[in-house]
Design an enzyme around this catalytic site. Structure first.
Site, PDB file in Angstrom:
ATOM      1  N   ASP A  20       0.853  -0.669  -0.117  1.00  0.00           N
ATOM      2  CA  ASP A  20       0.022   0.265  -0.019  1.00  0.00           C
ATOM      3  C   ASP A  20       1.317   1.764   0.318  1.00  0.00           C
ATOM      4  OD1 ASP A  20      -2.335  -1.419   0.152  1.00  0.00           O
ATOM      5  OD2 ASP A  20      -2.789  -1.255   2.130  1.00  0.00           O
ATOM      6  N   ASP A  44      -4.698  -2.997   5.274  1.00  0.00           N
ATOM      7  CA  ASP A  44      -5.265  -2.554   6.361  1.00  0.00           C
ATOM      8  C   ASP A  44      -6.696  -2.764   6.758  1.00  0.00           C
ATOM      9  OD1 ASP A  44      -5.527  -0.738   4.762  1.00  0.00           O
ATOM     10  OD2 ASP A  44      -4.138   0.495   5.607  1.00  0.00           O
ATOM     11  N   ASP A  82      -9.331  -6.278   3.403  1.00  0.00           N
ATOM     12  CA  ASP A  82      -8.166  -6.792   2.369  1.00  0.00           C
ATOM     13  C   ASP A  82      -8.396  -8.385   2.869  1.00  0.00           C
ATOM     14  OD1 ASP A  82      -6.995  -4.195   1.169  1.00  0.00           O
ATOM     15  OD2 ASP A  82      -6.569  -3.577   3.138  1.00  0.00           O
TER      16      ASP A  82
END
Ligand code: ATP
Length: 915
Positions: free
Chosen positions: A341, A644, A648
């Site tokens: 990310d 997070d 996910d």
């Protein structure tokens, strides 16, 4: 029930049926308020009374049980049979020694397993739970242990409910209660009381500790903490011992089983040749067969594996990577692609608003950090935004549609909440706004919180005249779709989406993250419906914020590239912003970024074709991550994926190493992960991979050390029997060597340092077989050297005819151990030379192991009691010297072999340093 006069005592009963009471009744009972929560004084008092909100630790296997499970092992069974058989043959001493050794092995296994379990447990203890509460009128994040009955807790998707709550409000709240009821489908929750007789699963007005919020939001009041919670009462069921198994150890177990069969066949064969071929006494031959089995089975290997992995876990934890599933330690070393990310992992997640864009103004903002100091510049000239209604309106919107806080404490600025929102508060303060005043003048009635899927946040506020307004802030593409007007010259004009797209593009090209703000007046008064918030908005403008890349992430990306590991950035941000940040991070393939929309349009095949050519994925959401992982795995990539949010979880589970964030991650994502980053930092992933490579190397080194030494021990006996000679080493002596060398020497590899160039070579081939051609060669080579050395000395001693059998055997034992000690030094490096200061004394654990081993050999040789038990005999200096000479010979011959290997293998090639 008398609600008026209810005192503290009414809170106490854990059996209170809060679910059937009205919310007002529950609030009264706990003397709490949904808007302000408890104050510190009340919290302290209640903490004193109820203690910490902690569940009793899960029950562990009792030490006795753990001790006895050590005996459940093929190797031990063999030894026990041998022990019983020797007793039947009347060899009481030998039988006693065998049983003694069995107990020692169990004790060592017990201690080592305990060490490994403790290492894992302490690591697990590092993942503390958090809870968001409202206390003294403020929203705060605290450790879940600090909750007390009466606290007002805010729940969000992905949270694990921190205590038993009576819900006060809920918005599409769904909770999965498998931990309590075993039911895995999520249940919709609400705040109305349910009937008194409702079963646990039907108490829709409650959120129970340890269950998981799968979607929606809610607010509840804590009615029970710690042991008093539903889960606390049944926590005996929570005992869950993680298996100390990894793909490698599973393969090794299988290998050990196959090897045992081979060994038993060889032992039987030797027995037959001895008795039938050479006419030797069968009891003697039986004993020899048992010693072959004892010698050849790599009994020390499981212990060495477990300890090496556990030490790896501890070391990774020190570098902020907390392993949740042990196999990850090993898989990490084989990772070929990291999908990370952007926000917070590759960047610092410290947002600073730099641009305020209205229809006709492009204002630049100065200042760094959280201090509310900085000028607003329009074309280089300072402006007073207080005089500009459109800009003030934007800043106010940013303050109201906001859950963060920024406060000054002893000269330092403390922030809480989403960094994007913190940036908006700092920005408004730079213009002289007082957030508290704005919030009391424009009281919030309801809110739809931000989520990565929704990509916007909305609030419903009432101004002092009683008018209601909806404020929305979010990703421009989303907000633009909800707008029909734009704020221009103090009034509402028709929305010109093309012009705004261009403005957004311009800000994104500066590498800034975009946020659009919009508002509208509304007739809605109570709850804010999504449908209502998502239409007919008036766009106020755009904010541009910077979030600088982490310095260490830039370095780590470079290291990964050198180590042959691909780094892909996945972000919810605008494609242009993403590209600009990717360039700063020096990612590859930044020009042809893919957007979430593109991924949706691609078929699986098309995505597979594209996925390796692209390193930047923008406006991507969790479902896209899952498809990316699958596409990469089709190419046999070993994928590490960060995440997070609650959604996910599937991508984390699917990836080879799922990595969750310790700070900003949801509990749900952590539970789906194999590893958690305590500092959310990309650099920690790179370091964990390096550590993983080291652990794998060390495991392989231990195998490369142990198997040849076992082979050498077995060869000595097989050869002696096959040639019809007296065995140079007796069965109990073999047992002694195996325990001393395998355990004390092999374990030293767990502490072996990295071999210098760990991150400069490509990832290992995870499909590589356990026994490579090289390992088989090493087993044969070193096995033969040990046979020649120990067997040779024994024969020489016999031939001299002056010493006893005990003396000659003691020499053989010591020669063998010396050979193993020196081979340990060889094995520290796969092919690099060990003839250097670093090679000889570079690992303290190896030195300690060697010193311990020599001490034990002196004990074995010179203590009368040991002479009696093991039929050993004291050696003179000359004899010792010859044993050491055997060791030195092994050392130099293996070094020559390594030298030749270095010569022959292609430099820089995949196998150049790791055969
Ligand atoms: P990643 O962490 O995957 O790199 P990200 O954090 O950039 O992604 P999100 O947090 O999903 O992605 O944000 C996506 C977009 O949503 C942002 O570019 C921004 O426009 C908008 N956004 C982010 N935070 C908020 C917020 N608190 N309120 C409203 N909108 C937000």
């Amino acid at each position: 029930m008398n609600k008026e006069g209810r005192s503290e005592s009414s809170e106490e009963s854990g059996t209170e049926k809060w679910f059937s009471e009205t919310t007002t009744a529950v609030l009264d009972a706990f003397q709490s308020d949904p808007d302000s929560g408890l104050n510190q004084e009340e919290v302290d008092r209640k903490r004193e009374k109820y203690g910490e909100n902690r569940l009793p630790p899960p029950s562990r296997r009792s030490p006795l049980k753990r001790f006895f499970t050590q005996f459940n092992n093929l190797f031990i069974y063999l030894l026990l049979i041998a022990g019983v058989a020797t007793a039947f043959l009347g060899k009481w001493l030998d039988s006693g020694v065998i049983f003694g050794v069995v107990v020692i092995i169990a004790v060592i296994g017990f201690i080592q397993e305990g060490k490994a379990e403790r290492a894992l447990e302490s690591v697990r203890g590092m993942l503390s739970r958090k809870a968001v509460v409202r206390r003294a009128g403020q929203r705060r994040e605290i450790a879940a242990e600090e909750l007390v009955p009466g606290d007002i807790v805010i729940l969000d998707a992905g949270d694990r409910v921190p205590a038993d709550l009576r819900l006060l409000r809920s918005r599409s709240l769904e909770i999965q209660e498998a931990a309590l009821t075993g039911e895995s489908t999520a249940v919709g929750k609400q705040s109305d009381p349910v009937e008194e007789g409702a079963e646990l699963g039907d108490r829709l007005s409650m959120a129970y500790s340890s269950t998981v919020v799968t979607s929606g939001q809610g607010t509840g009041i804590v009615v029970a903490t710690g042991d008093a919670t539903e889960i606390g009462r049944i926590s005996g069921m929570l005992s869950e011992v993680e298996q100390l198994k990894t793909p490698l150890t599973v393969r090794l177990d299988l290998f050990a089983k196959q090897l045992s069969v081979v060994i038993v066949v060889i032992a039987l064969l030797t027995f037959s040749v001895g008795t039938i071929g050479w006419g030797r006494e069968w009891s003697e031959m039986f004993f020899a067969a048992v010693s072959i089995a004892v010698a050849a089975i790599p009994s020390g290997l499981p212990a060495v594996m477990t300890v090496t992995l556990a030490i790896g876990v501890e070391r990774m934890a020190r570098r902020n990577a907390i392993i949740r599933r042990l196999p990850a330690v090993e898989t990490l070393g084989g990772v070929t692609t990291i999908c990370a990310d952007k926000t917070g992992t590759l960047t610092r997640n410290e947002m600073t608003a730099k641009t305020v864009r209205t229809v006709d103004k492009d204002i630049q903002v100065e200042g760094v950090g959280y201090e509310p100091k900085g000028r607003f510049l329009d074309d280089g000239a300072t402006i007073d935004v207080g005089e500009l209604d459109d800009v003030s309106g934007m800043l106010r919107a940013g303050l109201l549609c906001n859950d963060a806080s920024v406060r000054q404490q002893e000269q330092e600025w403390k922030t809480e909440g989403d960094p994007t929102e913190v940036a908006l508060i700092v920005l408004a303060r730079k213009a002289g706004f007082d957030p508290d005043r704005e919030n009391s003048d424009w009281r919030r009635i309801d809110a739809i919180p931000f989520s990565s899927e929704r990509r916007y946040m909305a609030t419903l506020n009432r101004d002092s005249d009683g008018n209601h307004h909806i404020y929305v802030k979010g990703a421009p593409e989303h907000v633009f779709e909800m707008c029909t007007g734009e704020w221009k010259d103090g009034g509402i004009a028709e929305f010109d989406i093309d012009a705004w797209d261009q403005r957004a593009e311009d800000i994104a090209a500066r590498g800034q993250r975009l946020l659009a703000v919009a508002r509208k007046e509304t007739g809605a008064k109570g709850e804010l419906e999504e449908k209502e918030a998502e239409q007919d908005l008036v766009l106020l403008g755009l904010f541009g914020m910077v979030d600088p890349p982490r310095e260490e992430a830039i370095r780590s990306v470079e290291i990964c590239h050198r180590a042959g590991i691909g780094v892909k950035m996945i972000t919810g941000d605008h494609v242009t912003t993403a590209g600009a940040v990717a360039r700063e991070l020096h990612l590859n393939n930044v020009e042809n970024a893919l957007r979430g929309r593109d991924i949706e349009e691609f078929s699986d095949d098309e995505l597979e074709r594209q996925v390796r050519k692209v390193d930047v994925f923008a406006r991507a959401s969790p479902e896209h991550k899952l498809r990316l992982v699958k596409a990469l795995q089709k190419h046999h990539e070993v994928v590490a994926m960060t995440g997070d949010g609650v959604n996910d979880a599937p991508a984390l589970k699917r990836s080879n190493v799922g990595i969750a964030m310790g700070q900003k991650g949801t509990e749900a994502s952590r539970e789906a992960s194999d590893m958690v980053l305590a500092d959310d930092n990309f650099a920690s992933i790179e370091r964990a991979i390096e550590e993983g490579r080291k652990v794998y190397d060390n495991l392989r080194k231990a195998i490369l050390f142990l198997l040849p030494t076992n082979a050498g021990e077995a060869l000595i006996i097989v050869t002696a029997v096959m040639l019809g000679m007296l065995t140079p080493i007796s069965p109990v002596q073999i047992l002694w060597i195996n325990m001393v060398t395998a355990v004390s020497l092999g374990i030293a590899f767990a502490w072996e340092k990295a071999e210098g160039n760990l991150m400069q070579r490509p990832p290992r081939n995870t499909e590589e077989p356990l026994l490579t051609g090289f390992t088989i060669w090493r087993i044969a080579f070193v096995g033969s050297l040990l046979l020649l050395g120990a067997g040779g000395l024994f024969l020489q001693e016999q031939a001299r005819g002056v010493s006893t059998v005990d003396f000659a055997r003691t020499m053989a034992v010591n020669a063998l151990v010396m050979g193993e000690i020196f081979y340990l030094l060889n094995s520290r490096f796969f092919t690099r030379s060990s003839i250097s200061w670093q090679g000889l004394v570079g690992n303290r654990a190896v030195l300690l192991a060697i010193v311990a081993c020599i001490g034990l050999q002196i004990f074995f040789t010179h203590v009368p009691f040991m002479n009696l038990l093991f039929e050993s005999a004291p050696l003179d200096a000359g004899a010792w010297a010859r044993c050491v000479a055997v060791g030195l010979a092994v050392f130099f011959l293996v070094e020559i072999e390594k030298f030749l290997f270095r010569r022959w293998s292609t430099p820089g090639g995949r196998e150049s340093n790791k055969p």
